[in-house]
Design an enzyme around this catalytic site. Structure first.
Site, PDB file in Angstrom:
ATOM      1  N   LYS A   1       5.973  -2.179  14.052  1.00 16.75           N
ATOM      2  CA  LYS A   1       5.448  -3.429  14.621  1.00 16.75           C
ATOM      3  C   LYS A   1       6.597  -4.435  15.344  1.00 16.75           C
ATOM      4  O   LYS A   1       6.466  -4.863  16.467  1.00 16.75           O
ATOM      5  CB  LYS A   1       4.478  -4.297  13.707  1.00 16.75           C
ATOM      6  CG  LYS A   1       3.692  -3.326  13.128  1.00 16.75           C
ATOM      7  CD  LYS A   1       2.581  -2.796  14.007  1.00 16.75           C
ATOM      8  CE  LYS A   1       1.521  -1.847  13.134  1.00 16.75           C
ATOM      9  NZ  LYS A   1       0.599  -1.306  14.059  1.00 16.75           N
TER      10      LYS A   1
ATOM     11  N   TYR B   1      -6.655  -4.284   6.715  1.00 11.47           N
ATOM     12  CA  TYR B   1      -6.281  -3.191   7.579  1.00 11.47           C
ATOM     13  C   TYR B   1      -7.109  -2.064   7.090  1.00 11.47           C
ATOM     14  O   TYR B   1      -6.975  -1.594   5.975  1.00 11.47           O
ATOM     15  CB  TYR B   1      -4.772  -2.849   7.412  1.00 11.47           C
ATOM     16  CG  TYR B   1      -4.217  -1.633   7.898  1.00 11.47           C
ATOM     17  CD1 TYR B   1      -3.525  -0.638   7.212  1.00 11.47           C
ATOM     18  CD2 TYR B   1      -4.551  -1.387   9.336  1.00 11.47           C
ATOM     19  CE1 TYR B   1      -3.015   0.154   7.581  1.00 11.47           C
ATOM     20  CE2 TYR B   1      -4.055   0.089   9.748  1.00 11.47           C
ATOM     21  CZ  TYR B   1      -3.384   1.037   8.934  1.00 11.47           C
ATOM     22  OH  TYR B   1      -2.786   2.172   9.508  1.00 11.47           O
TER      23      TYR B   1
ATOM     24  N   ILE C   1       5.179  -5.660   6.936  1.00 14.36           N
ATOM     25  CA  ILE C   1       5.318  -5.049   8.300  1.00 14.36           C
ATOM     26  C   ILE C   1       5.103  -5.954   9.341  1.00 14.36           C
ATOM     27  O   ILE C   1       5.809  -5.486  10.551  1.00 14.36           O
ATOM     28  CB  ILE C   1       4.163  -3.871   8.627  1.00 14.36           C
ATOM     29  CG1 ILE C   1       4.521  -2.881   9.542  1.00 14.36           C
ATOM     30  CG2 ILE C   1       2.802  -4.373   8.554  1.00 14.36           C
ATOM     31  CD1 ILE C   1       3.756  -1.916   9.533  1.00 14.36           C
TER      32      ILE C   1
ATOM     33  N   ASP D   1       2.726  -6.266   1.942  1.00 14.25           N
ATOM     34  CA  ASP D   1       3.235  -5.556   3.105  1.00 14.25           C
ATOM     35  C   ASP D   1       3.544  -6.263   4.204  1.00 14.25           C
ATOM     36  O   ASP D   1       2.784  -6.983   4.712  1.00 14.25           O
ATOM     37  CB  ASP D   1       1.888  -4.667   3.249  1.00 14.25           C
ATOM     38  CG  ASP D   1       2.080  -3.945   4.561  1.00 14.25           C
ATOM     39  OD1 ASP D   1       3.230  -3.901   5.053  1.00 14.25           O
ATOM     40  OD2 ASP D   1       1.296  -2.758   4.624  1.00 14.25           O
TER      41      ASP D   1
END
Lengths: 469, 459
Positions: free
Chosen positions: A272, A145, A232, A230
């Site tokens: 998300k 990312y 997410i 992470d």
């Protein structure tokens, strides 16, 4: 003296990268079905807009949480005053239950180990502040990312050293890649403090395999470093294999309450999974009480609005709702992803087989004029300015191989996606495919002058390694 | 367990040092309150919280507005059409209507003497986030900011912890009502120079916490001219700007620089709705800079602490309601004035004086006559008696880095009228008891310490 700080004048916020430039172009000329049908379609934004109706219908049925009320009585004052950095207990409980539900209840989380932060952006930065400092580095598998360059490095002054992953094995993390990254860091005189992975992966859209997770645990155990996972996108896993959290693997290996248990930390967010990026709800989960204590104090710099905590605690405590939401959301994501994959196929474009996320990792290597990042940027500019699709070039995600692009599918209507695919198909078919042999092509090709014309050898197009569909 | 120590070594210094400073009495008093909180019926002998600077006087007005404006919430039937658009809005520029409303509000709070530009409004996670962000933008690790003492205790965390900066206090004292003098600024600056500390700026709170006073025009001008000459920054934390309840009126630094020759790139304001509106839970912090580079940098950094879009939307609507804002500010000011009058009058009745204040949610109480000895230890002893025996959580001046022992900050806006009376009653009893014990026969040894303080209490 009167100058601002080095941070203010440097470039480490990384916001000059193409990832953000594409957004800027979109801002100048945004597509609108009615008002601007020729504008740029935003496919660089990983947002989940598929399930708002479910949220809106919940709100309609639950007027109390909407109107700052509990059991009909106003609690506005209580909420407006609530600034305890420990967070609203009811919200933390609801959040950890939701996280467990997403993981098939194979793991449970303790609300006392969760810290609320203003989005995952803040969670990641805060964790890095707790675990590392200037002179230290975190290893990250590529592609990653683009925002990490800002979130992990900018104000913390910590470095990122990439773990190179390639298409040869579907970009999975290997032991040798880990070791090599570690050595690279040492060569640069950086002290490696940990590894940070995104699972499911952004931009790949894939969940990590159990083997990869085992590998990571072995690695951080051996090197005595941290692991940040992470997660997410954990709620966006729409097809098999099922999501396996790092916590589950640690449990299966009987690592609870061991040294390594305290060195694994999870980052989460509702941006998300629930599609609520505007609400700025992030979380850190750690088993290390010192990290929990330090991160809790640091969360003062970016707490979640109590108004928002209250609304979401009511929403996520409604287990009937969360069950329905998770399952419907998955179905819609799967359906939408299939539409994108099919649309790409029709344009002769393949992508990495994915089972999660809000995007596909698209293989456009065959459309490059040469196997270089310059060619990738050339192609990207055509796609942004001429095809009018904002997609994210792999180089902005630090991918080692040119030609890969992240294309989002969940932030638009079905019609808009259809239109985007039509535009792409038109673009690809307008490329003149030269039926001469590859060698002949190499000898005789002339450099493309116009925006729309490539010359490619038919042979080389078919010689390209085809990814699984 | 053994690995806890090993793992601790694997954390950053920031995670393991004491810079968040939560061991100071400012926070200890809170803990005492948390473990035994006063409640009028359930725990009437509990500790009354007077260490929390919150404005709880005007929630009725806000509640009324919310009931009248269901469309301002994106969750009600009237407002749910906006739910999707607002909940996906994460642009760090912030909602345009929100910025415009905040800019207008700040202008109104500054007495309409200045117009604030909505394009310079940058969000942050409360003033806590705003102050830290400004420091990140203006200074590098090892640099310092001058801060007039006494100052808000959490500055030690907000300005220094993750930024790596230092604070150099500018000494202010009661000899001139704690005004910031040019001489004190110069002295602090030179002290820093001698220690090879690179001073990047001055940060002040105006109105002042903990003093409860606004800075006068002359002091403001002197500050601006000082930083201008030294070519260093001036950060004005104006979080209590609308909590001014009597004259002199609030003068923003934005107004001061309007008719001063100064480099505007050096001027920055921090604001928040936590005190003026009483919304600390909503985490609305604002960075307002006259320096374009700082605006751009702070805006990028705001990603680490954006205001929830749900909250932005509600407040944009509320603060654009001019009639509501006018009435709110007027009422709030009147209620604060009344509360301040009742409280300080009550203290005077028992012989305790305060610094003459015209702003904020607290008074700066002079308890020097009650100290056993004019030292920090003396102050701490008195403080422990007040917290543990009188059962009031007040904040000792030493936690504000005050150079003179004996001053205490006491908050008055975070409770009902009845509780104010109870608090004054307790203080009164404590003081009177001291006077009585002053002339009474010798008490058993365990009261000797207490007697010693009370002996000094006569006015």
């Amino acid at each position: 003296m009167g100058l601002p700080s080095r941070k203010a004048t440097c470039n480490s916020h990384g916001q000059d990268s193409s990832y953000f430039l594409g957004w800027q172009e979109y801002e100048k000329n945004p597509y609108d079905e009615v008002k601007n049908p020729k504008g740029i379609i935003q496919m660089g934004l990983a947002e989940n807009q598929l399930s708002f109706d479910l949220l809106e219908s919940w709100l309609a049925k639950n007027p109390d949480s909407a109107g700052f009320k509990r059991d009909g009585k106003s609690i506005f004052r209580e909420l407006a005053l609530f600034q305890d950095y420990h967070g609203l207990p009811a919200f933390k409980k609801a959040l950890v239950d939701f996280m467990a539900e997403i993981r098939g209840n194979k793991v449970t989380f303790d609300p006392n180990h969760i810290i609320l932060t203003a989005g995952a952006t803040s969670a990641n930065e805060t964790l890095i502040f707790c675990l590392a400092e200037q002179g230290d580095a975190f290893l990250l598998p590529t592609p990653y990312y683009p925002g990490f360059d800002r979130d992990l490095k900018w104000r913390t002054e910590v470095e990122i050293v990439p773990i190179q992953c390639t298409s040869s094995n579907r970009f999975q993390i290997t032991e040798s890649a880990l070791e090599e990254a570690y050595q690279q860091a040492q060569k640069k005189n950086l002290r490696v403090k940990g590894v940070l992975v995104t699972n499911p992966s952004n931009p790949l859209g894939t969940t990590m395999t159990r083997d990869e997770l085992d590998l990571l645990i072995n690695f951080i155990t051996d090197k005595e470093i941290h692991l940040i996972s992470d997660e997410i996108y954990s709620g966006t896993v729409f097809s098999s294999p099922a999501f396996v959290s790092i916590m589950e693997v640690l449990k299966d290996r009987n690592h609870e309450n061991t040294e390594v248990w305290d060195r694994v930390h999870i980052v989460y967010s509702l941006s998300k999974d629930l599609g609520l990026p505007g609400f700025r709800v992030g979380a850190i989960y750690s088993n290390d009480p010192i990290v929990v204590a330090a991160a809790t104090k640091m969360s003062s710099f970016g707490l979640v609005s109590s108004q928002t905590q209250y609304l979401l605690s009511a929403m996520l405590s409604d287990k009937k709702f969360t069950k329905e939401y998770i399952s419907k959301n998955h179905r819609r994501l799967q359906k939408r992803q299939s539409k994108l994959v099919l649309g790409l196929e029709k344009a002769g474009i393949s992508c990495l087989k994915s089972n999660a996320g809000l995007f596909c990792w698209v293989d456009m290597r065959h459309l490059l004029s040469s196997n270089t990042f310059e060619a990738e940027m050339e192609l990207w500019k055509k796609i942004v300015y001429n095809v009018k699709l904002n997609i994210s070039p792999g180089s902005s995600c630090h991918c080692t191989e040119p030609g890969w692009f992240r294309v989002c599918f969940a932030n638009m209507s079905e019609n808009t996606l259809k239109l985007a695919m039509q535009r792409l198909k038109l673009f690809v078919s307008s490329i003149t495919i030269n039926s001469q042999s590859h060698q002949e092509f190499k000898n005789s090709r002339r450099k493309a002058r116009t925006n729309w014309v490539f010359r490619l050898s038919f042979q080389s197009f078919h010689d390209r390694e085809q990814e699984e569909r | 367990m053994a690995f806890a120590t090993k793992n601790r070594q694997l954390l950053s210094r920031i995670a393991t040092n004491d810079r968040p400073g939560e061991n100071s009495p400012y926070f200890e008093g809170w803990k005492a309150y948390d473990s035994n909180p006063f409640h009028p019926t359930q725990n009437p002998d509990g500790v009354i919280q007077m260490g929390l600077a919150e404005n709880q006087l005007c929630f009725d007005l806000i509640k009324k507005w919310i009931l009248k404006n269901p469309q301002a919430s994106i969750c009600t039937a009237e407002g749910v059409d906006k739910f999707k658009d607002i909940s996906i809005f994460q642009d760090y520029h912030g909602q345009k209507e929100f910025r415009e409303a905040v800019a207008k509000f700040m202008g109104r709070v500054g007495g309409n003497m200045v117009t604030f530009d909505p394009n310079r409004i940058v969000m942050s996670g409360g003033a806590t986030g705003a102050n830290e962000t400004v420091m990140f933008c203006l200074a590098d690790p090892g640099d310092a900011f001058l801060v007039p003492s006494p100052y808000y205790p959490a500055f030690l965390r907000d300005l220094r912890w993750r930024t790596g900066l230092e604070i150099v206090p500018v000494d202010c004292n009661s000899s001139n009502n704690f005004r910031i003098t040019r001489a004190a600024l110069e002295e602090a600056y030179e002290r820093a120079q001698r220690l090879n500390i690179n001073v990047k700026g001055v940060i002040i709170a105006n109105p002042s916490n903990p003093l409860g006073t606004t800075l006068d025009r002359e002091t403001m001008r002197s500050l601006v001219s000082f930083i201008n000459e030294k070519n260093i920054h001036l950060v004005c934390d104006e979080i209590y700007a609308a909590s001014v309840f009597s004259s002199p009126r609030f003068i923003s630094v934005a107004e001061i620089i309007q008719d001063m020759d100064c480099n505007r790139d050096l001027i920055h304001i921090v604001y928040s709705l936590s005190k003026d509106m009483g919304f600390p839970g909503f985490r609305v912090g604002i960075v307002y800079s006259f320096n374009d580079l700082v605006v751009h940098c702070a805006r990028k950094m705001s990603s680490f602490g954006l205001v929830s879009s749900q909250t932005q939307y509600l407040l944009a609507s509320m603060l654009s309601d001019e009639e509501f804002v006018e009435n709110f500010l007027k009422e709030s000011s009147q209620r604060l004035a009344k509360r301040h009058r009742v409280f300080t009058h009550g203290l005077e009745q028992v012989g305790i004086s305060c610094l003459k204040g015209n702003a904020g949610l607290f008074s700066w109480m002079d308890m020097r006559p009650l100290l056993k000895e004019q030292t920090v230890e003396g102050e701490m002893e008195l403080w422990r008696v007040i917290v543990n025996e009188v059962k009031l959580n007040v904040s000792p001046g030493s936690s504000f880095q005050c150079s003179e022992p004996g001053w205490f900050r006491v908050c008055f806006a975070n409770m009902d009228d009845e509780i104010v009376e109870i608090a004054l009653d307790r203080i009164g009893k404590f003081v009177r008891q001291g006077k009585e014990e002053d002339v009474a026969p010798k008490k058993p040894k365990r009261w000797q310490k207490k007697l010693h303080y009370l002996f000094c209490c006569c006015r």
